[in-house]
Design a protein around this motif. Structure first.
Motif, PDB file in Angstrom:
ATOM      1  N   TYR A 243       0.725  -1.130   0.034  1.00 40.44           N
ATOM      2  CA  TYR A 243      -0.067  -0.185  -0.231  1.00 40.44           C
ATOM      3  C   TYR A 243       0.736   1.383  -0.004  1.00 40.44           C
ATOM      4  CZ  TYR A 243      -3.664   3.374   1.193  1.00 40.44           C
ATOM      5  OH  TYR A 243      -4.521   4.625   1.031  1.00 40.44           O
ATOM      6  N   GLN A 247       1.475   7.090  -4.229  1.00 40.80           N
ATOM      7  CA  GLN A 247       0.609   6.606  -5.543  1.00 40.80           C
ATOM      8  C   GLN A 247      -0.688   6.452  -5.703  1.00 40.80           C
ATOM      9  OE1 GLN A 247       3.821   7.482  -7.045  1.00 40.80           O
ATOM     10  NE2 GLN A 247       2.857   5.803  -8.354  1.00 40.80           N
ATOM     11  N   GLN A 248      -1.299   6.195  -4.349  1.00 36.92           N
ATOM     12  CA  GLN A 248      -3.011   6.209  -4.460  1.00 36.92           C
ATOM     13  C   GLN A 248      -3.510   7.353  -4.371  1.00 36.92           C
ATOM     14  OE1 GLN A 248      -4.621   2.541  -3.120  1.00 36.92           O
ATOM     15  NE2 GLN A 248      -2.645   1.355  -2.903  1.00 36.92           N
ATOM     16  N   ASN A 249      -2.821   8.159  -3.160  1.00 39.63           N
ATOM     17  CA  ASN A 249      -3.824   9.262  -2.700  1.00 39.63           C
ATOM     18  C   ASN A 249      -3.426  10.638  -3.789  1.00 39.63           C
ATOM     19  OD1 ASN A 249      -4.865   8.612  -0.565  1.00 39.63           O
ATOM     20  ND2 ASN A 249      -3.074   9.077   0.705  1.00 39.63           N
ATOM     21  N   PRO A 383     -10.702   2.714   1.439  1.00 40.65           N
ATOM     22  CA  PRO A 383     -10.694   2.053   0.223  1.00 40.65           C
ATOM     23  C   PRO A 383     -11.889   1.048   0.244  1.00 40.65           C
ATOM     24  CG  PRO A 383      -8.572   2.109   1.396  1.00 40.65           C
ATOM     25  CD  PRO A 383      -9.570   2.822   2.186  1.00 40.65           C
ATOM     26  N   HIS A 408      -5.784   3.842 -10.769  1.00 42.59           N
ATOM     27  CA  HIS A 408      -4.885   2.783  -9.795  1.00 42.59           C
ATOM     28  C   HIS A 408      -4.541   1.851 -11.079  1.00 42.59           C
ATOM     29  CE1 HIS A 408      -6.360   3.738  -5.603  1.00 42.59           C
ATOM     30  NE2 HIS A 408      -5.668   4.757  -6.213  1.00 42.59           N
ATOM     31  N   VAL A 412      -0.785   2.201 -10.507  1.00 44.90           N
ATOM     32  CA  VAL A 412      -0.054   1.322  -9.636  1.00 44.90           C
ATOM     33  C   VAL A 412      -0.022  -0.122 -10.077  1.00 44.90           C
ATOM     34  CG1 VAL A 412      -0.789   0.503  -7.137  1.00 44.90           C
ATOM     35  CG2 VAL A 412      -1.327   2.889  -7.828  1.00 44.90           C
TER      36      VAL A 412
END
Length: 446
Positions: A243, A247-249, A383, A408, A412
């Motif tokens: 996690y 990269q996700q936020n 999530p 994503h 990702v």
């Protein structure tokens, strides 16, 4: 309230493109004068992505995905204290040696109880000697054919901060338990070697050196027969962590900010309708499609600027704050496609709001509430896989969920643009439906 589409040219003429650019320039000029609106569009998502990412990164540290500091006091000074420290260090914990005035159990307990440290461990004096004595006693009983009386084991005090997260407490306690179990097995094997070595040496015909092989029994048993081989999932980028909040936020909160453009779009269109400006614009030789297209073009530029700003924050500001830098490994054309389709969906929703609402207060309240709800359902804040099953089912209706999944998958998981077709088609259909409903609503007001 005037909301008609009468008057004006009904189609594109030879200067349609110039008119569209003029309308887009007008929208950008109006937005440039709206400083509160600019703060909502740019400052708010920038602050959110910094604050949320820093908080989530710290949560990862607290839940054991990053080293946790543990106050470790070894009063034993023997093999148990040394091996326990080695085992805990290898498991990812960061052991802290207490100060001179803290080298007693009560001081360690107090330092943990007041929240200075999340965890404290004390290895009592004489633990190694007591472990050897207990192991020898058990082995003597077994070799004599007697059933040994099993005890609960020698206590090693472990203290936890009362305010620690339950998941972190469970994880840390498991690491300590496994380390102590490994030390116990090692000590028992040592005693077993001491018993078996003379017995094997006394056997008739025993070759020299064969008894020495028993001394290697503990090392042999330490060799794993099965190991977990962590590999990348299909499409997962090499080197990616389970996690990565950066990269996700970054795409998540950039997408959140993009959908907040629905509020100024709706407010601007509603103001034009209620003030009569829209009616006057219809008297000009310009098509309604050109007016709507100009608004879309202007706010598509704004949305792209929002993504660029959040991306620069992730690339430049995050490393200064001690976070990993945001990286883009996807082809620029694929990333731009996802950005444009997500922006088009947000703009279409804003135009629809501007035609459905009857006051600016209604548009701002409905717009802000609906975007926040869609963001919560879409996985921006939590999530989707962490939601209850019912909310997971509702998340599929959120356009922010479609956009977030596309980002994503692209950034990702390393998927190709073709594999994003489902989410991209949903975004496209959402844009067409919202724009179509807005056009129908405007025509019905003639």
């Amino acid at each position: 309230m005037a909301c008609g589409l009468s008057g004006g040219d009904k189609g594109y003429d030879s200067g349609a493109m110039l008119k569209l650019l003029a309308v887009a320039a007008r929208e950008l000029l109006l937005l440039a004068r709206d400083r509160p609106g600019l703060l909502v569009l740019f400052f708010m998502p920038a602050i959110l992505v910094i604050v949320i990412t820093l908080v989530q990164d710290n949560v990862l540290r607290l839940t054991g995905q990053a080293p946790t500091q543990v106050l470790y006091l070894d009063l034993d000074g023997g093999v148990v204290g040394r091996k326990l420290a080695q085992q805990l260090t290898e498991s990812g914990l960061q052991l802290v040696d207490p100060e001179a005035e803290q080298r007693e159990t009560a001081a360690i307990q107090a330092a943990v109880a007041d929240g200075t440290y999340r965890m404290g461990i004390v290895v009592p004096a004489g633990t190694s000697a007591r472990v050897r004595q207990e192991s020898a006693r058990l082995m003597t009983k077994m070799t004599a054919g007697e059933a040994p009386e099993l005890s609960g084991g020698l206590p090693v005090p472990v203290f936890f901060d009362p305010g620690i997260l339950p998941s972190l407490r469970t994880g840390l306690n498991s690491r300590v338990a496994m380390a102590l179990a490994a030390i116990s097995v090692d000590q028992q094997l040592t005693q077993l070697n001491r018993v078996l070595d003379p017995l094997l040496a006394a056997l008739p015909g025993q070759r020299a050196g064969s008894a020495g092989s028993v001394a290697e029994l503990s090392e042999l048993l330490k060799q794993p027969l099965l190991v977990a081989d962590e590999q990348h999932g299909r499409g997962e980028l090499p080197g990616s962590s389970p996690y990565d909040p950066v990269q996700q936020n970054v795409p998540a909160w950039a997408l959140f900010g993009v959908f907040f453009t629905a509020i100024p779009i709706a407010g601007g269109l509603l103001q034009e309708r209620t003030s009569g400006i829209w009616t006057r614009l219809m008297t000009l030789p310009v098509s309604p499609l050109t007016l709507i297209g100009g608004k879309l073009a202007a706010y598509l530029v704004i949305c792209c600027c929002q993504f660029l700003l959040i991306g620069l924050i992730g690339t430049v500001v995050f490393p200064v704050a001690g976070l990993p830098a945001f990286t883009v490994s996807a082809p620029p054309a694929s990333l731009l496609t996802v950005v444009l389709l997500s922006s088009l969906a947000a703009c279409g929703y804003g135009i629809l709001l501007g035609t459905l609402c009857t006051s600016y207060e209604q548009a701002s309240t409905m717009g802000a509430t609906s975007v926040v709800v869609a963001a919560a359902l879409g996985g921006i804040m939590v999530p989707v896989y962490a939601m209850p099953p019912l909310m997971q089912w509702f998340s599929v209706v959120s356009p922010l969920n479609w956009g977030l999944n596309a980002f994503h998958d692209l950034l990702v998981r390393g998927e190709t643009l073709a594999s994003l077709s489902d989410d991209l088609v949903r975004l496209s259909l959402f844009s067409l439906v919202t724009l179509g409903l807005a056009a129908w609503k405007l025509r019905s007001c003639q």
